[in-house]
Design a protein around this motif. Structure first.
Motif, short mmCIF file in Angstrom:
data_model
loop_
_atom_site.label_atom_id
_atom_site.label_comp_id
_atom_site.label_asym_id
_atom_site.label_seq_id
_atom_site.Cartn_x
_atom_site.Cartn_y
_atom_site.Cartn_z
N ALA A 190 37.42 36.65 36.60
CA ALA A 190 38.54 36.71 37.54
C ALA A 190 38.93 38.14 37.84
CB ALA A 190 39.72 35.92 37.00
N LEU A 191 38.91 38.99 36.83
CA LEU A 191 39.25 40.40 37.04
C LEU A 191 38.22 41.08 37.95
CD1 LEU A 191 40.40 41.42 33.44
CD2 LEU A 191 41.83 40.99 35.45
N SER A 192 36.94 40.73 37.74
CA SER A 192 35.90 41.35 38.58
C SER A 192 35.98 40.88 40.02
CB SER A 192 34.52 41.05 38.00
OG SER A 192 34.20 39.68 38.14
N ARG A 246 38.59 40.48 41.74
CA ARG A 246 39.71 41.07 42.46
C ARG A 246 39.25 42.15 43.42
NH1 ARG A 246 43.94 42.63 37.86
NH2 ARG A 246 45.08 43.37 39.70
N ARG A 247 38.06 42.71 43.20
CA ARG A 247 37.52 43.72 44.11
C ARG A 247 36.56 43.08 45.10
NH1 ARG A 247 35.38 48.58 40.43
NH2 ARG A 247 34.90 49.39 42.52
N ALA A 274 35.97 32.40 45.53
CA ALA A 274 36.32 32.89 44.19
C ALA A 274 36.55 31.72 43.23
CB ALA A 274 37.57 33.76 44.27
#
Length: 835
Positions: free
Chosen positions: A820-822, A824-825, A747
């Motif tokens: 970064a939000l994407s 998280r999955r 990540a």
């Protein structure tokens, strides 16, 4: 078609929200600037002030009227004529008359702009005594306001007076009222005459007088022309209008440019979707109509929202202008509606144009070709080549043509403000050609570092040309405008400073009271008083040992060119021998010492500029005279004006004295003597270097502030658009980032890749913007060279770095946070996400 468009809007809401934000903010900017510009077009009605209670005011000739074959040409005189004594005696037979005199007064502890009047005129304002009594002797006076009080002794350049009374400050002047006899001693001439008689009889008497040429009779609302500065409200709006006009033009360009780029990118993102629709049987026309309906829905809603934003933003802008001293206190947004119409329809037109232009390519391609072309951007359409090359040639050709025909025009604000715009649009249109090699060049070193990040950054930026161009567009316009606008003012300022430095050979310069006297004319309005050194002060300065003195006065002349154009030119009156000893004029022909009472020194801008020719001019008091051209000055930056002898500058007081040290004179002793001689009159003594530093920057303060306003608004808008475009682009890269995670990237590595790509794209935009600024400033620099006002090219590197740095920070944050939000999955969930 509408139902399909609405379902598309719901399913691709991220893209359309981005387009909505860009358009609504752009329309809001256009509406805000339009409302402010509309408010600057009309000044409030100016009512009579000093003579509101007078029946009729007779004013000496203050207007030059020159007949031509297309009608009379009219101009204001810099030195209005007094009321003729013979006319005053004739008018006294009609009724009581009151002579009005206005002169500048400098008082210790007094307000700036203080003027003197005769006490008899106070009743016409009307002024009423708040405290004390009226003046009775020559050393008594009544003051306006509360800056002094009855019983106090006030030292002035007109002598020490005792304040015997005060009147309320009415807001339009600060004055000392003397007895009528003392005012007549201080200023023998009569500026205006109040006549307590029937206005019709006064007009008849003036019309029948042989000495009344140019004399006016003011009654009713026309009595405002007897005030010190009757056009001050309109003149205040001229500067505001010019600044807002520039700001509106630049912000309008930025808004249209960014909105068109955003809408084009939003449509380009959907080429895979269009390919699927073509596979399902949709015709190119249906796809174009679908995009058109979507753009219309978004355009109408966003334009309406933008008009609402403009209604809120315009009053805030007006308040900021007033608080910053850029607009008069009464400036406020009016009830004009045309700015809303202009903003709304401009926004809708740009939205439709940007969407249609981008959709034509998708509509022309076949289904299989569209699906294959969705991953990599290739090729440049003929339309892009045509318009891009045309604008590039225009942006370069216009300055070249101006250099060959009228180089002075390139120094104008409109020229260097609009000059970069064709180049900016050309770079955007030619982005498919410019971006790949530039991105590979900038990423050449990172791509050779260990690891795959540099290589991926380079290839992603070069392959996704449309995404890179859309993100780089706000950076390009911000950096280009920052460099060209601030660089132009800095370069011209430096050229002016060099001119002053080269022209001034004096060791000291003594500026007149109330300023440093850099301008050729300190033209005060009629009745405002002409400030300067009196004869006694000039004589004291002349007697300072070791000083070679050259007193000069600011004036003006008018000339009729082409038989129809009445042109005003600033003038400086000086003794030729003293001028030659203390100044080095940029002469192209002739000699300064050839100047006399029957000649003039002109510039190459004049229609006639050959030594020995005769020219007819009108002096500052409106008298016509024919003078021989003694010498010709180069144009330079345009502030050279003309030079005449004091005889040809009637009514102009000495406002600047240049001093050269005599051989073996002690500089410190001379400086001390000059300060002692000039100090009582309010003059300031400057060394040559201090004079240069004090003279040139102040003239561009309003222009510089206006450009900072423009750049501030542009940077704010482009910053929001930059973040908006990156979020739009990030929403379509979810699968790509998930594939990288499935390929083994961590990540943190993915986020570093996204941040590096954002920085590379900002660098591409910054480099293109800097090149545009450099080309635009090159024309200005060339014009200065042609005009013999050579100056080094000044690029505002600090401002360029700050603009690029701000874009880099904003781009990095805007790209990393959605990524970064994407992340998280789980990657596998996005890898199979439906497009």
């Amino acid at each position: 078609m509408l139902s399909v468009a609405l379902r598309t809007l719901r399913s691709r809401w991220t893209t359309f929200v981005g387009s909505f934000l860009a358009l609504s903010l752009g329309v809001g900017l256009i509406a805000t600037m339009g409302l402010a510009l509309a408010a600057s077009l009309d000044a409030p009605e100016h009512r009579p002030e000093r003579f509101a209670g007078a029946r009729a005011v007779v004013k000496g000739a203050d207007t030059l009227r020159v007949p031509t074959r297309i009608g009379d040409r009219v101009a204001k005189l810099d030195s209005p004529r007094p009321v003729p004594p013979s006319l005053a005696r004739e008018l006294a037979a009609l009724g009581r008359t009151v002579e009005d005199r206005t002169f500048a007064v400098r008082a210790e502890g007094g307000p700036a702009g203080l003027v003197g009047h005769s006490w008899s005129t106070a009743a016409f304002a009307p002024y009423r005594l708040d405290t004390g009594r009226a003046p009775r002797t020559a050393d008594e006076a009544v003051a306006t306001g509360d800056w002094t009080a009855p019983g106090r002794r006030v030292r002035t350049d007109r002598g020490t007076v005792t304040i015997v009374g005060t009147v309320r400050d009415l807001g339009f002047e600060q004055a000392l009222f003397y007895t009528d006899g003392r005012a007549a001693q201080l200023l023998p001439r009569v500026d205006q005459l109040v006549v307590d008689a029937d206005p019709g009889a006064v007009r008849e008497k003036v019309a029948g007088s042989a000495d009344a040429t140019g004399v006016r009779v003011l009654t009713g609302a026309g009595r405002k022309d007897a005030d010190a500065d009757p056009e001050r409200d309109s003149e205040a709006l001229v500067a505001v209008n010019a600044m807002l006009g520039t700001a509106a033009g630049v912000t309008g360009f930025v808004s249209v440019f960014v909105v068109a780029s955003t809408f084009a990118f939003a449509v380009a993102q959907r080429r895979r979707e269009f390919g699927l629709l073509r596979t399902a049987g949709a015709s190119p026309g249906q796809i174009r109509r679908l995009v058109l309906v979507e753009a219309m829905v978004v355009g109408v809603a966003a334009s309406a929202a933008g008009c609402a934003l403009g209604a809120r933003g315009a009053p805030l802008l007006a308040a900021w202008l007033v608080d910053g001293g850029l607009a008069p206190d009464w400036f406020a947004i009016g009830s004009h509606t045309w700015p809303y119409q202009l903003a709304f329809w401009t926004g809708l037109f740009v939205a439709l144009s940007g969407a249609v232009a981008a959709s034509r390519r998708a509509g022309r391609t076949g289904p299989v070709e569209a699906l294959r072309d969705a991953a990599v951007d290739t090729g440049t359409t003929r339309g892009r080549w045509f318009f891009g090359a045309g604008l590039l040639l225009t942006g370069i050709g216009l300055p070249v043509h101006a250099l060959l025909t009228e180089p002075g025009g390139l120094l104008g604000r409109k020229s260097y403000t609009s000059g970069p715009m064709p180049l900016i649009v050309a770079c955007a249109l030619l982005a498919p050609v410019l971006v790949p090699p530039l991105a590979r060049l900038l990423a050449w070193l990172p791509a050779r570092l260990p690891g795959a990040t540099g290589l991926l950054v380079r290839e992603n930026a070069a392959a996704g040309v449309r995404r890179t161009a859309a993100v780089a567009a706000p950076v390009l316009v911000t950096v280009a405008l920052t460099g060209s606008l601030l660089g132009a003012t800095a370069t011209i300022d430096e050229a002016k400073a060099r001119e002053i430095r080269q022209r001034t050979t004096a060791d000291f310069v003594i500026s007149g009271p109330g300023g440093h006297g850099a301008g050729a004319g300190d033209g005060t309005g009629p009745g405002a008083g002409r400030s300067g050194f009196d004869a006694a002060t000039v004589e004291r300065i002349r007697r300072v040992p070791g000083a070679v003195v050259s007193p000069t006065a600011a004036s003006a002349v008018h000339i009729l060119e082409d038989g129809v154009a009445l042109i005003r030119s600033d003038a400086r009156a000086a003794d030729p021998a003293a001028l030659a000893a203390t100044a080095r004029l940029p002469l192209a022909a002739g000699r300064v010492t050839d100047l006399d009472d029957r000649s003039i020194i002109v510039t190459e801008e004049w229609e006639r500029h050959t030594v020995g020719e005769s020219v007819d001019i009108w002096r500052a008091d409106g008298t016509r005279v024919s003078l021989r051209i003694a010498a010709v000055m180069r144009v330079g930056t345009g502030g050279n004006g003309v030079h005449v002898t004091p005889r040809n500058a009637p009514g102009a007081p000495v406002d600047r004295i240049e001093v050269k040290l005599a051989a073996s004179a002690d500089a410190r002793a001379v400086a001390a003597g000059l300060r002692a001689a000039a100090g009582r009159s309010g003059g300031q003594v400057f060394t040559k270097d201090a004079w240069v530093a004090a003279s040139y920057p102040e003239t561009d303060g309003r222009t510089r502030t206006g450009f900072l306003l423009v750049l501030g608004i542009a940077l704010l808008y482009t910053g929001i658009s930059l973040a908006n475009t990156l979020v739009m682009a990030g929403s379509d890269r979810v699968r790509e980032l998930a594939a990288l995670r499935l390929a083994g990237a961590t990540a943190l590595q993915v986020l570093r890749l996204v941040a590096a790509e954002a920085l590379l794209v900002v660098a591409v935009g910054a480099v293109l913007g800097t090149l545009v600024a450099g080309v635009a400033l090159g024309g200005l620099w060339g014009a200065l060279g042609v005009l013999h006002a050579g100056s080094p090219l000044v690029l505002p590197w600090a401002a360029l770095g700050a603009a690029a740095g701000a874009c880099a920070v904003l781009a990095t944050v805007s790209a990393v946070i959605p990524a970064a939000l994407s992340l998280r999955r789980r990657p596998v969930e996005f890898a199979g996400t439906r497009e």
